[in-house]
Write an enzyme that holds these catalytic residues in place. Structure first.
Site, PDB file in Angstrom:
ATOM      1  N   GLY A   1       0.017  -6.821   8.178  1.00 40.61           N
ATOM      2  CA  GLY A   1      -0.639  -7.780   7.293  1.00 40.61           C
ATOM      3  C   GLY A   1       0.329  -8.569   6.448  1.00 40.61           C
ATOM      4  O   GLY A   1       1.276  -9.187   6.959  1.00 40.61           O
TER       5      GLY A   1
ATOM      6  N   GLU B   1       0.299  -0.416  -1.804  1.00 43.63           N
ATOM      7  CA  GLU B   1      -0.942  -0.243  -1.026  1.00 43.63           C
ATOM      8  C   GLU B   1      -1.907   0.750  -1.673  1.00 43.63           C
ATOM      9  O   GLU B   1      -2.966   1.007  -1.127  1.00 43.63           O
ATOM     10  CB  GLU B   1      -0.604   0.209   0.410  1.00 43.63           C
ATOM     11  CG  GLU B   1       0.414  -0.650   1.141  1.00 43.63           C
ATOM     12  CD  GLU B   1       0.034  -2.121   1.232  1.00 43.63           C
ATOM     13  OE1 GLU B   1      -1.119  -2.475   0.907  1.00 43.63           O
ATOM     14  OE2 GLU B   1       0.896  -2.924   1.600  1.00 43.63           O
TER      15      GLU B   1
HETATM   16  N1  PCA Z   1      -0.132  -4.827   3.740  1.00 41.13           N
HETATM   17  C1  PCA Z   1       0.028  -3.764   4.659  1.00 41.13           C
HETATM   18  C2  PCA Z   1      -1.353  -3.289   4.921  1.00 41.13           C
HETATM   19  C3  PCA Z   1      -2.179  -4.508   4.791  1.00 41.13           C
HETATM   20  C4  PCA Z   1      -1.333  -5.426   3.980  1.00 41.13           C
HETATM   21  O1  PCA Z   1      -1.596  -6.536   3.627  1.00 41.13           O
HETATM   22  C5  PCA Z   1       0.652  -4.288   5.926  1.00 41.13           C
HETATM   23  O2  PCA Z   1       1.089  -5.448   5.981  1.00 41.13           O
HETATM   24  O3  PCA Z   1       0.712  -3.538   6.904  1.00 41.13           O
END
Ligand code: PCA
Length: 180
Positions: free
Chosen positions: A30, A104
């Site tokens: 993400g 997160e």
């Molecule tokens: N950051 C983490 C989880 C979702 C997000 O935006 C990622 O990039 O894997």
């Protein structure tokens, strides 16, 4: 008589150094990918080491969706539905792993779990499976399964759901939007 090449304190010191520099593989799909809004977190010096290794895809299919008023990407822990999601593998040290957990909000929001990631060699096309940490959304609201699914995330993709920074604070009403 067997003779140690190092004194005992020296051995303990070496062992401690090995523990301290232990590296972990994390698969990001993400906002942490290169060029995405939270990539800076992986490159910030005071966060520790974050080194790009390769691109990859989840070996298992999962629904990758975008939700909340901040347009946050989530990999829903519903194995077998959705796509083999594209992402990037990073090698990180203990410090960076704990900083990622803060970003997160693991394990309250995303939950970090080991999963198999398929890496394809650009030249030979040979595939190998690499075990990586992945941040999933577990215990999510069923209605999230009705959202459009993506096989790859970009904050500025044609979906038009531009990511908005929530100042990296976990906002309670935000959690309410997605967690069951
Ligand atoms: N950051 C983490 C989880 C979702 C997000 O935006 C990622 O990039 O894997």
């Amino acid at each position: 008589m067997f003779k140690l090449g190092f004194s005992v304190p020296k051995l303990i010191c070496l062992q401690m150094q090995t523990i301290r520099t232990m590296m972990h593989k994390v698969f990001v799909y993400g906002t942490l990918k290169r060029g995405e809004p939270n990539y800076y977190w992986l490159t910030k010096n005071e966060n520790g080491v974050g080194k790009f290794v390769s691109e990859g895809r989840t070996k298992t299919k999962y629904p990758l969706i975008i939700a909340t008023k901040y347009n946050i990407p989530f990999l829903l822990h519903k194995p077998g539905t959705g796509y083999n999601v594209q992402g990037e593998i990073f090698e990180v040290d203990d410090t960076m792993l704990s900083k990622l957990d803060i970003l997160e909000d693991h394990p309250n929001y995303y939950v970090r779990e080991i999963d198999d990631i398929t890496v394809t060699d650009a030249v030979t096309k040979n595939q190998e499976s690499v075990q990586c940490w992945v941040y999933f959304l577990k215990n999510f609201k069923e209605e999230l399964l009705l959202r459009p699914r993506f096989d790859s995330y970009s904050a500025t993709g044609p979906h038009g759901l531009v990511y908005m920074d929530s100042n990296n604070e976990s906002v309670p009403e935000d959690l309410d939007e997605v967690l069951a």
